[in-house]
Design a protein around this motif. Structure first.
Motif, PDB file in Angstrom:
ATOM      1  N   PRO A 143       0.801  -1.233   0.000  1.00  0.00           N
ATOM      2  CA  PRO A 143       0.000   0.000   0.000  1.00  0.00           C
ATOM      3  C   PRO A 143       0.833   1.281   0.000  1.00  0.00           C
ATOM      4  O   PRO A 143       0.312   2.357  -0.306  1.00  0.00           O
ATOM      5  CB  PRO A 143      -0.811  -0.110   1.293  1.00  0.00           C
ATOM      6  CG  PRO A 143      -0.015  -0.998   2.173  1.00  0.00           C
ATOM      7  CD  PRO A 143       0.690  -1.939   1.271  1.00  0.00           C
ATOM      8  N   PHE A 144       2.118   1.143   0.317  1.00  0.00           N
ATOM      9  CA  PHE A 144       3.006   2.307   0.361  1.00  0.00           C
ATOM     10  C   PHE A 144       4.319   1.943  -0.339  1.00  0.00           C
ATOM     11  O   PHE A 144       5.327   1.627   0.306  1.00  0.00           O
ATOM     12  CB  PHE A 144       3.284   2.737   1.806  1.00  0.00           C
ATOM     13  CG  PHE A 144       2.046   2.979   2.611  1.00  0.00           C
ATOM     14  CD1 PHE A 144       1.287   4.135   2.426  1.00  0.00           C
ATOM     15  CD2 PHE A 144       1.609   2.047   3.555  1.00  0.00           C
ATOM     16  CE1 PHE A 144       0.130   4.355   3.170  1.00  0.00           C
ATOM     17  CE2 PHE A 144       0.466   2.268   4.297  1.00  0.00           C
ATOM     18  CZ  PHE A 144      -0.293   3.416   4.105  1.00  0.00           C
ATOM     19  N   PRO A 145       4.371   1.948  -1.662  1.00  0.00           N
ATOM     20  CA  PRO A 145       5.522   1.443  -2.406  1.00  0.00           C
ATOM     21  C   PRO A 145       6.809   2.226  -2.198  1.00  0.00           C
ATOM     22  O   PRO A 145       7.872   1.765  -2.609  1.00  0.00           O
ATOM     23  CB  PRO A 145       5.076   1.510  -3.866  1.00  0.00           C
ATOM     24  CG  PRO A 145       3.805   2.254  -3.897  1.00  0.00           C
ATOM     25  CD  PRO A 145       3.272   2.359  -2.531  1.00  0.00           C
ATOM     26  N   THR A 146       6.742   3.397  -1.557  1.00  0.00           N
ATOM     27  CA  THR A 146       7.975   4.133  -1.281  1.00  0.00           C
ATOM     28  C   THR A 146       8.598   3.721   0.056  1.00  0.00           C
ATOM     29  O   THR A 146       9.633   4.273   0.443  1.00  0.00           O
ATOM     30  CB  THR A 146       7.713   5.646  -1.258  1.00  0.00           C
ATOM     31  OG1 THR A 146       6.720   5.953  -0.266  1.00  0.00           O
ATOM     32  CG2 THR A 146       7.244   6.132  -2.627  1.00  0.00           C
ATOM     33  N   PHE A 147       7.985   2.746   0.746  1.00  0.00           N
ATOM     34  CA  PHE A 147       8.512   2.259   2.021  1.00  0.00           C
ATOM     35  C   PHE A 147       8.962   0.798   1.863  1.00  0.00           C
ATOM     36  O   PHE A 147       8.290  -0.003   1.206  1.00  0.00           O
ATOM     37  CB  PHE A 147       7.458   2.347   3.127  1.00  0.00           C
ATOM     38  CG  PHE A 147       7.239   3.751   3.605  1.00  0.00           C
ATOM     39  CD1 PHE A 147       7.859   4.217   4.752  1.00  0.00           C
ATOM     40  CD2 PHE A 147       6.380   4.615   2.909  1.00  0.00           C
ATOM     41  CE1 PHE A 147       7.648   5.514   5.200  1.00  0.00           C
ATOM     42  CE2 PHE A 147       6.175   5.906   3.360  1.00  0.00           C
ATOM     43  CZ  PHE A 147       6.806   6.363   4.501  1.00  0.00           C
ATOM     44  N   THR A 148      10.096   0.488   2.517  1.00  0.00           N
ATOM     45  CA  THR A 148      10.666  -0.864   2.461  1.00  0.00           C
ATOM     46  C   THR A 148      10.872  -1.373   3.879  1.00  0.00           C
ATOM     47  O   THR A 148      11.440  -0.678   4.737  1.00  0.00           O
ATOM     48  CB  THR A 148      12.009  -0.870   1.713  1.00  0.00           C
ATOM     49  OG1 THR A 148      11.821  -0.365   0.392  1.00  0.00           O
ATOM     50  CG2 THR A 148      12.582  -2.290   1.644  1.00  0.00           C
ATOM     51  N   MET A 149      10.431  -2.622   4.104  1.00  0.00           N
ATOM     52  CA  MET A 149      10.621  -3.275   5.401  1.00  0.00           C
ATOM     53  C   MET A 149      11.837  -4.199   5.325  1.00  0.00           C
ATOM     54  O   MET A 149      11.949  -5.023   4.422  1.00  0.00           O
ATOM     55  CB  MET A 149       9.378  -4.087   5.776  1.00  0.00           C
ATOM     56  CG  MET A 149       9.480  -4.778   7.136  1.00  0.00           C
ATOM     57  SD  MET A 149       9.422  -3.624   8.523  1.00  0.00           S
ATOM     58  CE  MET A 149       7.682  -3.142   8.442  1.00  0.00           C
ATOM     59  N   PHE A 150      12.752  -4.053   6.299  1.00  0.00           N
ATOM     60  CA  PHE A 150      13.930  -4.914   6.419  1.00  0.00           C
ATOM     61  C   PHE A 150      13.760  -5.805   7.655  1.00  0.00           C
ATOM     62  O   PHE A 150      13.528  -5.305   8.760  1.00  0.00           O
ATOM     63  CB  PHE A 150      15.199  -4.067   6.545  1.00  0.00           C
ATOM     64  CG  PHE A 150      15.480  -3.227   5.325  1.00  0.00           C
ATOM     65  CD1 PHE A 150      16.259  -3.728   4.296  1.00  0.00           C
ATOM     66  CD2 PHE A 150      14.949  -1.943   5.218  1.00  0.00           C
ATOM     67  CE1 PHE A 150      16.513  -2.944   3.162  1.00  0.00           C
ATOM     68  CE2 PHE A 150      15.199  -1.163   4.093  1.00  0.00           C
ATOM     69  CZ  PHE A 150      15.982  -1.665   3.061  1.00  0.00           C
ATOM     70  N   ASN A 151      13.901  -7.123   7.442  1.00  0.00           N
ATOM     71  CA  ASN A 151      13.731  -8.095   8.526  1.00  0.00           C
ATOM     72  C   ASN A 151      15.027  -8.878   8.735  1.00  0.00           C
ATOM     73  O   ASN A 151      15.667  -9.305   7.771  1.00  0.00           O
ATOM     74  CB  ASN A 151      12.611  -9.085   8.196  1.00  0.00           C
ATOM     75  CG  ASN A 151      11.327  -8.381   7.801  1.00  0.00           C
ATOM     76  OD1 ASN A 151      10.697  -7.713   8.601  1.00  0.00           O
ATOM     77  ND2 ASN A 151      10.934  -8.533   6.536  1.00  0.00           N
ATOM     78  N   THR A 152      15.411  -9.084   9.981  1.00  0.00           N
ATOM     79  CA  THR A 152      16.605  -9.861  10.314  1.00  0.00           C
ATOM     80  C   THR A 152      16.245 -10.881  11.387  1.00  0.00           C
ATOM     81  O   THR A 152      15.812 -10.514  12.485  1.00  0.00           O
ATOM     82  CB  THR A 152      17.742  -8.965  10.831  1.00  0.00           C
ATOM     83  OG1 THR A 152      18.045  -7.965   9.857  1.00  0.00           O
ATOM     84  CG2 THR A 152      18.987  -9.802  11.104  1.00  0.00           C
ATOM     85  N   THR A 153      16.411 -12.159  11.042  1.00  0.00           N
ATOM     86  CA  THR A 153      16.203 -13.239  12.015  1.00  0.00           C
ATOM     87  C   THR A 153      17.544 -13.557  12.660  1.00  0.00           C
ATOM     88  O   THR A 153      18.516 -13.892  11.970  1.00  0.00           O
ATOM     89  CB  THR A 153      15.634 -14.492  11.322  1.00  0.00           C
ATOM     90  OG1 THR A 153      14.400 -14.136  10.677  1.00  0.00           O
ATOM     91  CG2 THR A 153      15.380 -15.600  12.320  1.00  0.00           C
TER      92      THR A 153
END
Length: 281
Positions: A143-153
């Motif tokens: 819904p917000f293509p200018t935002f990126t989520m970074f995930n680290t396990t």
């Protein structure tokens, strides 16, 4: 006179001849006897030298005991998120898909456990395992293509029971299952310009369950190598984010689902045997 001399000479010759033959006969008998004694002695020596050595004792692969070891391999993490609420505002109905991502990286660590062999070919045990991990992934928020989520396990702990069957005295096939724990970092960045940090959630504790299986080969008494695959499901958890310094607005509450898999190879040393390592013969 002549007749008397001839008679005396004949008697002397007969005596000499008899003595000579007797001496030769004694010599022959002595030689034969010597050869017989020497042959008997030689035969006795050969019989001793020809005695076969006893066979070596067979090796017994005993799986009962406690062990410690290390492992290396690969890890895969799959993260999916939905926005279910906005902090201090209220729920989002229906939940808003925030996307998903998958990542992979090196993992490695160690394990400790104990096994018990019973019924001839069956082995049961308990094991604790830790693996260092930094499995990263990222996805764009639909819904917000200018935002990126970074995930680290980060880091994986498991405590499992296992049961196995010996296909050969030194080859164990097994399955395992139990509890799993890990942590995750979530960082949401905006594209800008410039790129900025919007909100974060660090060191989110996750717990779940794991199941796996593998093969272990005892290549020497007390030493074994193994290869195994593990699947971990950490379910879903509502994660409350925190607004980043310098950013404005209320942070999100994201329902986050996490799945992790590992493929490992390793070595174990069994330091507490439950029985002898060689059989008596």
């Amino acid at each position: 006179m002549n007749r008397s001399w001839n008679f005396d000479w004949g008697i002397a010759f007969f005596v000499w001849r008899t003595a000579t033959m007797k001496t030769k006969l004694i010599g022959v008998l002595t030689g034969v006897l010597s050869l017989g004694v020497a042959g008997a002695a030689t035969a006795a020596d050969m019989a001793v030298k020809a005695r076969p050595a006893p066979p070596p004792p067979p090796v017994v692969y005993n799986w009962t005991g406690c062990y410690i070891g290390g492992n290396v391999g690969g890890g895969w993490a799959s993260t999916s998120q939905d926005r279910v609420a906005i902090a201090n505002v209220g729920p989002v109905v229906p939940a808003q898909p925030y996307g998903s991502s998958e990542g992979s990286d090196f993992v490695g660590g160690g394990q400790i456990g104990c096994d018990f062999q019973f019924g001839g070919n069956w082995v049961i045990g308990i094991q604790g395992m830790y693996d260092y991990a930094r499995i990263e992934s990222s996805h764009i928020l639909p819904p917000f293509p200018t935002f990126t989520m970074f995930n680290t396990t980060k880091d994986i702990w498991t405590v499992t029971g296992r049961i196995g069957y010996l296909f050969a005295p030194q080859l164990l096939g097994y399955v395992k299952g139990g509890g799993a724990w890990t942590r995750q970092d979530h960082v949401l960045n905006g594209a800008g310009p410039p790129v900025f940090n919007s909100e974060n959630a660090f060191n989110v504790d996750r717990s779940g369950w794991t199941v796996g299986g593998g093969l272990e080969w005892m290549f020497a008494p007390g030493w074994s190598v193994f290869a195994e695959y593990n699947y971990m499901d950490f379910g879903t958890k509502d994660v409350t984010f925190v607004t980043a310094p310098g950013s404005v607005g209320n942070p999100d509450i994201l329902r986050t689902k996490l799945e992790v898999s590992t493929a490992l190879v390793g070595v174990n040393y069994k330091f507490n045997f439950g029985g002898p390592v060689v059989a008596k013969y």
